[in-house]
Design an enzyme around this catalytic site. Structure first.
Site, PDB file in Angstrom:
ATOM      1  N   LYS A  53      44.397  42.124  43.600  1.00 13.68           N
ATOM      2  CA  LYS A  53      43.254  42.903  44.076  1.00 13.68           C
ATOM      3  C   LYS A  53      42.554  42.299  45.288  1.00 13.68           C
ATOM      4  O   LYS A  53      41.354  42.445  45.486  1.00 13.68           O
ATOM      5  CB  LYS A  53      42.229  43.152  42.943  1.00 13.68           C
ATOM      6  CG  LYS A  53      42.804  43.618  41.631  1.00 13.68           C
ATOM      7  CD  LYS A  53      43.975  44.562  41.728  1.00 13.68           C
ATOM      8  CE  LYS A  53      43.650  45.950  42.200  1.00 13.68           C
ATOM      9  NZ  LYS A  53      44.926  46.765  42.315  1.00 13.68           N
ATOM     10  N   SER A  54      43.313  41.620  46.101  1.00 13.93           N
ATOM     11  CA  SER A  54      42.733  40.926  47.262  1.00 13.93           C
ATOM     12  C   SER A  54      43.266  41.440  48.594  1.00 13.93           C
ATOM     13  O   SER A  54      43.077  40.792  49.624  1.00 13.93           O
ATOM     14  CB  SER A  54      43.004  39.419  47.133  1.00 13.93           C
ATOM     15  OG  SER A  54      42.428  38.943  45.946  1.00 13.93           O
ATOM     16  N   HIS A  91      51.951  37.277  43.667  1.00  9.68           N
ATOM     17  CA  HIS A  91      50.598  36.800  43.346  1.00  9.68           C
ATOM     18  C   HIS A  91      50.649  35.380  42.772  1.00  9.68           C
ATOM     19  O   HIS A  91      49.671  34.905  42.208  1.00  9.68           O
ATOM     20  CB  HIS A  91      49.953  37.700  42.285  1.00  9.68           C
ATOM     21  CG  HIS A  91      49.673  39.098  42.734  1.00  9.68           C
ATOM     22  ND1 HIS A  91      49.043  39.407  43.919  1.00  9.68           N
ATOM     23  CD2 HIS A  91      49.908  40.297  42.134  1.00  9.68           C
ATOM     24  CE1 HIS A  91      48.918  40.722  44.030  1.00  9.68           C
ATOM     25  NE2 HIS A  91      49.438  41.282  42.964  1.00  9.68           N
ATOM     26  N   SER A 131      37.423  45.295  41.202  1.00 12.55           N
ATOM     27  CA  SER A 131      38.672  45.992  41.517  1.00 12.55           C
ATOM     28  C   SER A 131      39.680  45.806  40.383  1.00 12.55           C
ATOM     29  O   SER A 131      40.370  46.753  39.967  1.00 12.55           O
ATOM     30  CB  SER A 131      39.231  45.440  42.838  1.00 12.55           C
ATOM     31  OG  SER A 131      40.431  46.067  43.177  1.00 12.55           O
ATOM     32  N   LYS A 155      38.039  51.908  46.606  1.00  8.13           N
ATOM     33  CA  LYS A 155      36.935  51.974  47.575  1.00  8.13           C
ATOM     34  C   LYS A 155      37.244  51.196  48.852  1.00  8.13           C
ATOM     35  O   LYS A 155      36.744  51.528  49.919  1.00  8.13           O
ATOM     36  CB  LYS A 155      35.653  51.432  46.957  1.00  8.13           C
ATOM     37  CG  LYS A 155      35.020  52.368  45.969  1.00  8.13           C
ATOM     38  CD  LYS A 155      33.564  52.005  45.782  1.00  8.13           C
ATOM     39  CE  LYS A 155      32.891  52.903  44.765  1.00  8.13           C
ATOM     40  NZ  LYS A 155      31.554  52.393  44.416  1.00  8.13           N
ATOM     41  N   GLY A 156      37.976  50.111  48.707  1.00 12.12           N
ATOM     42  CA  GLY A 156      38.377  49.344  49.881  1.00 12.12           C
ATOM     43  C   GLY A 156      37.201  48.818  50.691  1.00 12.12           C
ATOM     44  O   GLY A 156      37.214  48.875  51.917  1.00 12.12           O
TER      45      GLY A 156
HETATM   46  S1  PPS Z   1      47.417  44.534  43.675  1.00 13.78           S
HETATM   47  O1  PPS Z   1      47.561  45.543  42.609  1.00 13.78           O
HETATM   48  O2  PPS Z   1      46.957  43.245  43.121  1.00 13.78           O
HETATM   49  O3  PPS Z   1      48.606  44.378  44.505  1.00 13.78           O
HETATM   50  O4  PPS Z   1      46.210  45.105  44.566  1.00 13.78           O
HETATM   51  P1  PPS Z   1      45.880  44.709  46.077  1.00 13.78           P
HETATM   52  O5  PPS Z   1      46.661  45.580  46.973  1.00 13.78           O
HETATM   53  O6  PPS Z   1      45.943  43.239  46.268  1.00 13.78           O
HETATM   54  O7  PPS Z   1      44.351  45.095  46.174  1.00 13.78           O
HETATM   55  C1  PPS Z   1      43.899  46.410  45.983  1.00 13.78           C
HETATM   56  C2  PPS Z   1      42.533  46.484  46.638  1.00 13.78           C
HETATM   57  O8  PPS Z   1      42.716  46.495  48.070  1.00 13.78           O
HETATM   58  C3  PPS Z   1      42.111  47.680  48.584  1.00 13.78           C
HETATM   59  N1  PPS Z   1      42.816  48.134  49.780  1.00 13.78           N
HETATM   60  C4  PPS Z   1      42.246  48.193  50.993  1.00 13.78           C
HETATM   61  N2  PPS Z   1      41.028  47.830  51.412  1.00 13.78           N
HETATM   62  C5  PPS Z   1      40.744  48.048  52.718  1.00 13.78           C
HETATM   63  N3  PPS Z   1      41.594  48.602  53.609  1.00 13.78           N
HETATM   64  C6  PPS Z   1      42.829  48.968  53.220  1.00 13.78           C
HETATM   65  N4  PPS Z   1      43.666  49.512  54.111  1.00 13.78           N
HETATM   66  C7  PPS Z   1      43.200  48.755  51.861  1.00 13.78           C
HETATM   67  N5  PPS Z   1      44.316  48.999  51.137  1.00 13.78           N
HETATM   68  C8  PPS Z   1      44.066  48.613  49.871  1.00 13.78           C
HETATM   69  C9  PPS Z   1      42.217  48.654  47.418  1.00 13.78           C
HETATM   70  O9  PPS Z   1      41.383  49.774  47.607  1.00 13.78           O
HETATM   71  C10 PPS Z   1      41.791  47.755  46.268  1.00 13.78           C
HETATM   72  O10 PPS Z   1      40.414  47.405  46.317  1.00 13.78           O
HETATM   73  P2  PPS Z   1      39.251  48.235  45.583  1.00 13.78           P
HETATM   74  O11 PPS Z   1      38.021  47.382  45.738  1.00 13.78           O
HETATM   75  O12 PPS Z   1      39.663  48.408  44.164  1.00 13.78           O
HETATM   76  O13 PPS Z   1      39.130  49.524  46.336  1.00 13.78           O
END
Ligand code: PPS
Length: 273
Positions: free
Chosen positions: A26-27, A86, A116, A236-237
């Site tokens: 989730k990072s 991870h 997240s 939400k990102g």
């Molecule tokens: S995982 O399942 O561990 O591989 O998830 P991971 O991809 O590491 O993290 C998911 C969170 O990243 C956000 N996300 C983004 N944020 C900003 N910009 C972009 N382009 C983007 N793509 C993915 C995603 O929304 C998850 O965060 P949260 O806070 O839940 O929205």
């Protein structure tokens, strides 16, 4: 990412200069995956949509009955290849260093990670029911979530940050200055890319674009594995969403725990939006 060597059957088999990116869950793994895939396809967005992100960038330690494991997928992916993992630093297979792989690590502040992760536990059926947010916060602080302690994860990799083939990035910096962070990635990968292409990559990998892109947003996963009606993967990102979820008491408790576990470290995170 320049190897042409064929793989063997071992974990992280033998080709040189592969490119891995390590993150606590989730990072920003998916975000970084999409950026790297676009860089390695010279910003050709059609090629970037050739398959779902979880097939374009195999997940090393993923093993679910009935579907190809991450290692099996990697064995089928021609080199040079991108690898998602991870794994915490102490579980890094020795072959990563021996084979000179480049590693990009992205860290995200703990409070946004835990929120997240809480939503992800609900929608990704590989995880048990996370219970209430309070219960999940406690499990997270105790390191009793998948991949263990966030503190050990981010600090473990931080200690290695000066190694030549490691680039340590922050989700919050990528949000604030995606152009600058992509320049760091390009420099680390020894890639020269025209500004126009960087602009195209940044547009393609913006949260808004990725959220509606079926090859990025995980909506092609079977609902038995991910139920987007419970929470979308692309949720939400943003930075600072934790403030919409933590109570004052939870925040105080988390802060106390955080200070104890980060004491003595010069690793700092932006927590606010
Ligand atoms: S995982 O399942 O561990 O591989 O998830 P991971 O991809 O590491 O993290 C998911 C969170 O990243 C956000 N996300 C983004 N944020 C900003 N910009 C972009 N382009 C983007 N793509 C993915 C995603 O929304 C998850 O965060 P949260 O806070 O839940 O929205």
């Amino acid at each position: 990412m320049t190897s042409r060597t064929k793989t063997t059957g071992s974990l992280l088999p033998g080709d040189r200069n592969k490119n891995k990116h390590f993150l606590h869950p989730k990072s920003g793994t998916t975000w970084l995956s999409e950026i790297l895939d676009a860089i390695y396809h010279d910003g050709n967005l059609e090629k970037c949509q050739r398959d779902a992100i979880y097939n374009r960038v195999p997940f090393l330690e993923m093993k679910i009955p009935g579907i190809l494991s991450g290692v099996e997928q990697l064995e089928k992916t021609p080199s040079p290849r991108l690898v998602k993992t991870h794994l915490p630093v102490h579980l890094l297979p020795a072959s990563f260093q021996e084979k000179d792989c480049k590693v990009i690590y992205m860290a995200r502040n703990a409070k946004d990670v835990v929120v997240s992760y809480y939503y992800f536990y609900q929608m990704a059926k590989i995880h048990p029911d996370p219970g209430t947010l309070s219960e999940f916060l406690q499990a997270f602080m105790d390191g009793k979530v998948a991949y263990g302690s966030w503190y050990k994860h981010v600090k473990g990799w931080w200690e290695k940050r000066h190694e030549k083939r490691l680039l340590y990035l922050f989700y919050e910096d990528m949000k604030k200055d995606p152009w600058g962070e992509v320049q760091k990635i390009l420099q680390f990968l020894d890639k020269e890319v025209a500004d126009e292409m960087v602009a195209r990559i940044l547009h393609h990998t913006s949260f808004k674009e990725m959220k509606k892109n079926p090859t990025s947003n995980y909506e092609t996963m079977p609902t038995t594995l991910m139920d987007h009606s419970l929470s979308p993967f692309m949720r939400k990102g943003m930075c600072g969403d934790w403030a919409n979820h933590f109570t004052v008491a939870q925040n105080e408790c988390f802060d106390r725990h955080y200070q104890q576990h980060m004491a003595g470290s010069d690793l700092c995170f932006q927590m606010e939006a």
